[in-house]
Motif scaffolding. Structure first.
Motif, PDB file in Angstrom:
ATOM      1  N   VAL A  12       6.538  -0.704  -9.629  1.00  0.00           N
ATOM      2  CA  VAL A  12       5.945   0.581 -10.011  1.00  0.00           C
ATOM      3  C   VAL A  12       7.304   1.970  -9.797  1.00  0.00           C
ATOM      4  CG1 VAL A  12       5.137   2.484  -7.743  1.00  0.00           C
ATOM      5  CG2 VAL A  12       3.840   0.483  -8.050  1.00  0.00           C
ATOM      6  N   PHE A  13       8.563   1.131  -9.214  1.00  0.00           N
ATOM      7  CA  PHE A  13       9.189   1.592  -9.353  1.00  0.00           C
ATOM      8  C   PHE A  13      10.605   1.804 -10.058  1.00  0.00           C
ATOM      9  CE2 PHE A  13       9.168   0.958  -4.343  1.00  0.00           C
ATOM     10  CZ  PHE A  13       8.549   2.233  -4.433  1.00  0.00           C
ATOM     11  N   TYR A  14      10.294   0.787 -11.125  1.00  0.00           N
ATOM     12  CA  TYR A  14      11.280   0.611 -12.370  1.00  0.00           C
ATOM     13  C   TYR A  14      10.619   0.073 -13.660  1.00  0.00           C
ATOM     14  CZ  TYR A  14      14.822  -1.229 -14.283  1.00  0.00           C
ATOM     15  OH  TYR A  14      16.330  -1.356 -15.751  1.00  0.00           O
ATOM     16  N   PHE A  15       9.491  -0.100 -14.255  1.00  0.00           N
ATOM     17  CA  PHE A  15       8.711  -0.408 -14.517  1.00  0.00           C
ATOM     18  C   PHE A  15       7.344   0.014 -15.202  1.00  0.00           C
ATOM     19  CE2 PHE A  15      10.364  -5.081 -14.033  1.00  0.00           C
ATOM     20  CZ  PHE A  15      11.833  -5.163 -15.279  1.00  0.00           C
ATOM     21  N   ASP A  16       6.991   0.791 -13.693  1.00  0.00           N
ATOM     22  CA  ASP A  16       5.473   1.824 -14.250  1.00  0.00           C
ATOM     23  C   ASP A  16       4.641   1.121 -14.871  1.00  0.00           C
ATOM     24  OD1 ASP A  16       4.979   4.156 -14.041  1.00  0.00           O
ATOM     25  OD2 ASP A  16       5.509   4.589 -15.417  1.00  0.00           O
ATOM     26  N   LEU A  17       4.361   0.298 -14.076  1.00  0.00           N
ATOM     27  CA  LEU A  17       2.758  -0.408 -15.151  1.00  0.00           C
ATOM     28  C   LEU A  17       1.872   0.162 -13.842  1.00  0.00           C
ATOM     29  CD1 LEU A  17       4.554  -3.936 -14.439  1.00  0.00           C
ATOM     30  CD2 LEU A  17       4.445  -3.113 -16.717  1.00  0.00           C
ATOM     31  N   SER A  18       0.920   0.091 -15.435  1.00  0.00           N
ATOM     32  CA  SER A  18       0.002   0.388 -14.524  1.00  0.00           C
ATOM     33  C   SER A  18      -1.107  -0.354 -13.120  1.00  0.00           C
ATOM     34  CB  SER A  18      -1.715   0.126 -15.545  1.00  0.00           C
ATOM     35  OG  SER A  18      -2.037  -0.772 -15.613  1.00  0.00           O
ATOM     36  N   ALA A  19      -1.616   0.941 -12.100  1.00  0.00           N
ATOM     37  CA  ALA A  19      -2.114  -0.044 -11.254  1.00  0.00           C
ATOM     38  C   ALA A  19      -3.218  -1.506 -11.055  1.00  0.00           C
ATOM     39  CB  ALA A  19      -3.808   0.905 -10.250  1.00  0.00           C
ATOM     40  N   VAL A  20      -3.679  -1.458 -12.366  1.00  0.00           N
ATOM     41  CA  VAL A  20      -4.488  -3.057 -13.106  1.00  0.00           C
ATOM     42  C   VAL A  20      -3.231  -3.660 -12.728  1.00  0.00           C
ATOM     43  CG1 VAL A  20      -5.666  -4.387 -14.250  1.00  0.00           C
ATOM     44  CG2 VAL A  20      -5.668  -1.478 -14.403  1.00  0.00           C
ATOM     45  N   TRP A  21      -2.195  -3.689 -13.483  1.00  0.00           N
ATOM     46  CA  TRP A  21      -1.070  -4.966 -13.921  1.00  0.00           C
ATOM     47  C   TRP A  21      -0.687  -4.949 -12.060  1.00  0.00           C
ATOM     48  CZ3 TRP A  21      -0.142  -8.117 -16.691  1.00  0.00           C
ATOM     49  CH2 TRP A  21      -0.398  -8.399 -18.311  1.00  0.00           C
ATOM     50  N   VAL A  22      -0.894  -3.901 -11.477  1.00  0.00           N
ATOM     51  CA  VAL A  22      -0.063  -4.483  -9.526  1.00  0.00           C
ATOM     52  C   VAL A  22      -1.378  -5.037  -8.820  1.00  0.00           C
ATOM     53  CG1 VAL A  22       0.168  -2.507  -7.805  1.00  0.00           C
ATOM     54  CG2 VAL A  22       1.059  -2.168 -10.188  1.00  0.00           C
ATOM     55  N   LEU A  23      -2.380  -4.926  -9.462  1.00  0.00           N
ATOM     56  CA  LEU A  23      -3.456  -5.496  -8.465  1.00  0.00           C
ATOM     57  C   LEU A  23      -3.295  -6.484  -8.782  1.00  0.00           C
ATOM     58  CD1 LEU A  23      -5.405  -4.520  -6.793  1.00  0.00           C
ATOM     59  CD2 LEU A  23      -7.211  -4.878  -8.766  1.00  0.00           C
ATOM     60  N   SER A  24      -3.121  -7.041 -10.080  1.00  0.00           N
ATOM     61  CA  SER A  24      -2.790  -8.745 -10.467  1.00  0.00           C
ATOM     62  C   SER A  24      -2.039  -9.955  -9.481  1.00  0.00           C
ATOM     63  CB  SER A  24      -2.914  -8.887 -11.847  1.00  0.00           C
ATOM     64  OG  SER A  24      -1.806  -8.463 -12.501  1.00  0.00           O
ATOM     65  N   PHE A  25      -1.150  -8.249  -8.966  1.00  0.00           N
ATOM     66  CA  PHE A  25      -0.292  -9.779  -8.086  1.00  0.00           C
ATOM     67  C   PHE A  25      -1.394  -9.970  -6.999  1.00  0.00           C
ATOM     68  CE2 PHE A  25       2.890  -6.459 -10.059  1.00  0.00           C
ATOM     69  CZ  PHE A  25       2.930  -7.060 -11.006  1.00  0.00           C
ATOM     70  N   LEU A  26      -2.002 -10.028  -6.566  1.00  0.00           N
ATOM     71  CA  LEU A  26      -2.563 -10.410  -5.835  1.00  0.00           C
ATOM     72  C   LEU A  26      -3.636 -11.635  -6.633  1.00  0.00           C
ATOM     73  CD1 LEU A  26      -4.826  -8.141  -3.596  1.00  0.00           C
ATOM     74  CD2 LEU A  26      -2.977  -8.647  -2.992  1.00  0.00           C
ATOM     75  N   THR A  63       0.550  -1.731  -0.027  1.00  0.00           N
ATOM     76  CA  THR A  63       0.169  -0.050  -0.194  1.00  0.00           C
ATOM     77  C   THR A  63       1.156   0.904  -0.332  1.00  0.00           C
ATOM     78  OG1 THR A  63      -2.010  -1.620   1.392  1.00  0.00           O
ATOM     79  CG2 THR A  63      -2.214   1.049   1.410  1.00  0.00           C
ATOM     80  N   LEU A  64       2.247   1.318   1.300  1.00  0.00           N
ATOM     81  CA  LEU A  64       2.918   2.218   1.086  1.00  0.00           C
ATOM     82  C   LEU A  64       3.402   2.789  -0.450  1.00  0.00           C
ATOM     83  CD1 LEU A  64       4.859   1.725   4.010  1.00  0.00           C
ATOM     84  CD2 LEU A  64       2.740   3.426   3.410  1.00  0.00           C
ATOM     85  N   ILE A  65       3.622   1.434  -1.124  1.00  0.00           N
ATOM     86  CA  ILE A  65       3.931   1.587  -2.616  1.00  0.00           C
ATOM     87  C   ILE A  65       3.257   2.271  -3.447  1.00  0.00           C
ATOM     88  CG2 ILE A  65       5.272   0.359  -4.483  1.00  0.00           C
ATOM     89  CD1 ILE A  65       6.335  -1.856  -2.230  1.00  0.00           C
ATOM     90  N   TYR A  66       1.785   1.658  -3.445  1.00  0.00           N
ATOM     91  CA  TYR A  66       1.437   2.096  -4.028  1.00  0.00           C
ATOM     92  C   TYR A  66       1.024   4.463  -4.174  1.00  0.00           C
ATOM     93  CZ  TYR A  66      -1.222  -2.847  -3.860  1.00  0.00           C
ATOM     94  OH  TYR A  66      -1.112  -4.079  -3.889  1.00  0.00           O
ATOM     95  N   ALA A  67       1.822   4.459  -2.978  1.00  0.00           N
ATOM     96  CA  ALA A  67       1.318   6.115  -3.271  1.00  0.00           C
ATOM     97  C   ALA A  67       2.047   6.471  -3.922  1.00  0.00           C
ATOM     98  CB  ALA A  67       1.882   6.049  -1.828  1.00  0.00           C
ATOM     99  N   LYS A  68       3.043   5.749  -4.569  1.00  0.00           N
ATOM    100  CA  LYS A  68       4.169   6.224  -5.210  1.00  0.00           C
ATOM    101  C   LYS A  68       3.634   5.732  -6.934  1.00  0.00           C
ATOM    102  CE  LYS A  68       7.366   7.318  -3.422  1.00  0.00           C
ATOM    103  NZ  LYS A  68       8.305   8.946  -3.039  1.00  0.00           N
ATOM    104  N   LEU A  69       1.793   5.521  -6.981  1.00  0.00           N
ATOM    105  CA  LEU A  69       1.401   5.699  -8.424  1.00  0.00           C
ATOM    106  C   LEU A  69       0.725   7.210  -8.463  1.00  0.00           C
ATOM    107  CD1 LEU A  69      -0.383   2.650  -7.749  1.00  0.00           C
ATOM    108  CD2 LEU A  69       0.848   2.850  -9.332  1.00  0.00           C
ATOM    109  N   THR A  70       0.553   7.422  -9.854  1.00  0.00           N
ATOM    110  CA  THR A  70      -0.755   8.867  -9.567  1.00  0.00           C
ATOM    111  C   THR A  70      -1.489   8.677  -8.734  1.00  0.00           C
ATOM    112  OG1 THR A  70      -1.992   7.777 -10.949  1.00  0.00           O
ATOM    113  CG2 THR A  70      -0.237   8.209 -12.697  1.00  0.00           C
ATOM    114  N   VAL A  71      -1.985   9.831  -8.331  1.00  0.00           N
ATOM    115  CA  VAL A  71      -3.001  10.452  -7.543  1.00  0.00           C
ATOM    116  C   VAL A  71      -3.845   9.969  -7.808  1.00  0.00           C
ATOM    117  CG1 VAL A  71      -3.571  12.094  -6.383  1.00  0.00           C
ATOM    118  CG2 VAL A  71      -1.696  12.759  -6.803  1.00  0.00           C
ATOM    119  N   ASN A  72      -4.741   9.227  -9.147  1.00  0.00           N
ATOM    120  CA  ASN A  72      -5.863   8.818  -9.453  1.00  0.00           C
ATOM    121  C   ASN A  72      -5.985   7.313  -8.861  1.00  0.00           C
ATOM    122  OD1 ASN A  72      -7.653  10.903 -10.252  1.00  0.00           O
ATOM    123  ND2 ASN A  72      -6.496  11.868 -12.748  1.00  0.00           N
ATOM    124  N   GLU A  73      -4.928   6.943  -9.245  1.00  0.00           N
ATOM    125  CA  GLU A  73      -4.342   5.628  -9.735  1.00  0.00           C
ATOM    126  C   GLU A  73      -4.389   5.049  -8.310  1.00  0.00           C
ATOM    127  OE1 GLU A  73      -1.780   3.792 -13.440  1.00  0.00           O
ATOM    128  OE2 GLU A  73      -0.343   4.778 -11.694  1.00  0.00           O
TER     129      GLU A  73
END
Length: 459
Positions: free
Chosen positions: A418-432, A269-279
């Motif tokens: 998030v930090f290196y590949f700059d993937l979208s929030a959808v890809w990030v959520l899929s890791f669950l 969740t803290l890593i998600y904070a580095k996404l865009t504000v909307n993401e």
């Protein structure tokens, strides 16, 4: 209210079934929904203040979540230990489990508050994208810290009641506190009825008032129903120190499993904070919904674990255990389908639920839908395996599965995305979802081996 597995029941010659899981699970599910719903309520009420306020609350809640996660971790361990004690019918065992569990829970809460006091401000300052979010998050966290102390007591008492099969008592406490939380939060956030408008901090204040009411109810109920345990002489071991040591030894692998999961989730969740504000806002909104709807499957699995622990404490035959678990597993599949349907409803209702947010934020919630429809099924089946194995004492194996899946996969992959590949929030959520698929084989292979059915409950 007697448990359906009370030792003096003689009308269940073939053992419990999914019906008995349901009788335990539905109050636990509603209670857990209300517990997680506190975050959803706060997010919903704060959403009208905009993305900045929502991001601040999400950041502060993530930091407080580390400590709340530790409290819940030991509470889950105590729930299983209490179920084992209840199965044996030994009041000294019950008293020892409660006293030891409360001691551990309060110690964890106090240590967590000290850690927040020392490190919380610096962590918020490093992660928050703007100074305004920093200030709002710090203000929210300062008030919400009081909730932590209340949860240390409340979760321990709730786990005791659950382990004894009294799952409705914790539910009643949350039903009492929920409307208080909603009403006071609305008043304090917006400044109604002549009160100051505290904004984000008002949501935390409402949670504090609610937890005080909830803990008070649980304490009164315990004294009225189970207060006689305080007069039971002796301890399960030679002394309280010995009982506490034994309790910690049993609880630590279980607590470590839950704590690892919580820490991994909040680090992500803290890593998600580095996404865009909307993401980040979209992730902040969907995460509580995943927790809330997911409680349908998770509490079914925990109720299954409670009954397994009680049956093992009663030394039931393997045929009874087999029959029960097959019935419980069929119910778990139904629960997973219900979770998927609830998440579908939430995502399709994003425009109606959050009309004040940016269109991009709401569209992201719809984009999450493919992952959310599949996730409940492997997650629910894994939960049945994990809770059954824990009930038998096979806690270290379960701990390893969780820890390696989290720390060798989900956390590092999320950070890279998030930090290196700059993937979208959808890809990030899929890791669950991918994490659950990784855990699926080792969980089910261990359960099907059948050693859990021959476990002996030790002192």
């Amino acid at each position: 209210m007697p448990s359906p597995l009370s030792p003096n029941r003689s009308d269940l010659p073939t053992g419990p079934t999914a019906r008995h899981v349901f009788s335990l699970a539905w109050p636990m599910t509603l209670k857990a929904v209300i517990l997680h719903g506190t975050v959803v309520i706060d997010a919903y009420l704060v959403a009208s203040l905009g993305e900045t306020a929502l991001a601040a609350m999400g950041l502060a809640a993530a930091i407080a979540g580390f400590v709340l996660g530790a409290i819940l971790a030991f509470a889950n361990a105590m729930q299983i230990r209490t179920a084992q004690a209840f199965g044996t019918g030994d009041p000294v065992f019950l008293k020892s489990a409660l006293a030891s569990g409360m001691t551990v829970s309060l110690a964890v809460g106090v240590l967590g508050l000290l850690a927040i006091q020392v490190f919380g401000g610096a962590l918020i300052g490093w992660l928050a994208p703007t100074l305004e979010i920093v200030q709002l998050a710090q203000d929210y966290l300062a008030v919400f810290s009081l909730v932590i102390l209340g949860e240390a007591i409340g979760q321990c008492l709730s786990s005791y009641f659950n382990g004894c099969g009294e799952t409705r008592t914790p539910l009643y406490s949350f039903c009492l506190s929920l409307p208080i939380n909603v009403i006071t939060s609305i008043m304090l956030i917006n400044g109604y009825w002549g009160l100051p408008a505290f904004g984000v901090v008002g949501a935390a204040m409402g949670s504090v008032i609610a937890i005080v009411v909830q803990v008070g109810f649980l304490a009164v109920r315990f004294l009225r129903i189970n207060g006689h345990l305080m007069r039971v002489p002796g301890w399960r071991q030679a002394s309280f120190a010995g009982s506490l040591k034994r309790h910690i030894g049993f609880s630590l692998p279980i607590a470590a499993t839950f704590l690892s999961a919580t820490i991994a989730t909040h680090i992500c969740t803290l890593i998600y904070a580095k996404l865009t504000v909307n993401e980040f806002a979209a992730m902040t909104l969907i995460a509580p919904w995943i927790m809330v709807t997911g409680t349908v499957g998770m509490q079914w699995a925990q109720a299954t674990g409670i009954i397994v622990a009680q049956l093992l404490g009663q030394k039931k035959k393997e045929a009874v255990l087999d029959r029960f678990l097959k019935s419980a597993w069929r119910g778990a599949n139904v629960a997973s389908g219900l979770v998927a349907a609830l998440l579908l409803t939430v995502c399709l209702s994003a425009n109606a639920l959050y009309p004040d947010l940016n269109v991009e934020t709401r569209m992201l919630m719809l984009a999450f839908l493919p992952v959310l429809l599949v996730l409940p099924f492997p997650k629910g089946s894994n939960a049945i395996c994990g809770n059954t194995l824990r009930a038998s004492g096979d806690t270290i194996y379960v701990m390893h599965i969780f820890i390696w899946a989290q720390w060798l996969f989900r956390v590092p992959v999320t950070a890279l995305a998030v930090f290196y590949f700059d993937l979208s929030a959808v890809w990030v959520l899929s890791f669950l979802l991918w994490e659950e698929l990784i855990k699926f084989v080792p969980f089910h292979r261990r359960l099907l081996r059948g050693d859990w059915k021959r476990a002996v409950i030790s002192n």
